[in-house]
Design a protein around this motif. Structure first.
Motif, mmCIF file in Angstrom:
data_model
loop_
_atom_site.group_PDB
_atom_site.id
_atom_site.type_symbol
_atom_site.label_atom_id
_atom_site.label_comp_id
_atom_site.label_asym_id
_atom_site.label_seq_id
_atom_site.Cartn_x
_atom_site.Cartn_y
_atom_site.Cartn_z
ATOM 1 N N UNK A 135 -19.326 81.748 -28.184
ATOM 2 C CA UNK A 135 -18.597 82.140 -29.397
ATOM 3 C C UNK A 135 -17.778 80.986 -29.974
ATOM 4 N N UNK A 136 -17.663 79.884 -29.231
ATOM 5 C CA UNK A 136 -16.864 78.747 -29.689
ATOM 6 C C UNK A 136 -15.405 78.822 -29.276
ATOM 7 N N UNK A 137 -15.020 79.882 -28.597
ATOM 8 C CA UNK A 137 -13.620 80.073 -28.215
ATOM 9 C C UNK A 137 -13.203 79.232 -27.010
ATOM 10 N N UNK A 183 -16.868 83.232 -19.114
ATOM 11 C CA UNK A 183 -16.811 81.824 -19.527
ATOM 12 C C UNK A 183 -17.947 81.511 -20.491
ATOM 13 N N UNK A 184 -19.149 81.957 -20.166
ATOM 14 C CA UNK A 184 -20.306 81.680 -21.032
ATOM 15 C C UNK A 184 -20.177 82.401 -22.372
ATOM 16 N N UNK A 185 -19.648 83.617 -22.369
ATOM 17 C CA UNK A 185 -19.435 84.344 -23.630
ATOM 18 C C UNK A 185 -18.444 83.593 -24.517
ATOM 19 N N UNK A 186 -17.358 83.108 -23.909
ATOM 20 C CA UNK A 186 -16.378 82.321 -24.665
ATOM 21 C C UNK A 186 -17.010 81.041 -25.207
#
Length: 101
Positions: free
Chosen positions: A87-89, A81-84
């Protein structure tokens, strides 16, 4: 487990959580800040909690809780969730659910 799939598919944004989990709380607050009011299912308050946790693991949830579903699809745990989000996704995935609550 059918209960997990059913709950996840009925709600736009679903978080399987534990009431004492600080990472679960952090992810929930992130969604709130993004204008999303997710459905949170506290598995430690569910008699089937242990089975739900095992089912989430079998479904591919790589980390401990939370397990986040968007549109019935498993997104993952806190790291995913934090990676998304970074990245703005994440905002794009959540757009269809921003005005629902």
């Amino acid at each position: 487990m059918e209960k997990v799939r059913k709950l996840a598919s009925e709600k736009g944004v679903m978080i399987f959580s534990k009431s004492t989990c600080c990472l679960c709380y952090a992810v929930h607050m992130l969604f709130q800040e993004l204008g999303i009011h997710p459905y949170v299912h506290e598995i430690d308050h569910d008699p089937d909690g242990k089975e739900i946790e095992k089912a989430l693991s079998r479904m591919g949830c790589s980390g401990p809780l939370p397990a986040v579903f968007i549109g019935g699809e498993l997104v993952g745990s806190t790291n995913e969730v934090m990676s998304l989000h970074l990245s703005g996704s994440l905002v794009q995935l959540l757009k269809p659910y921003q005005n629902l609550s």
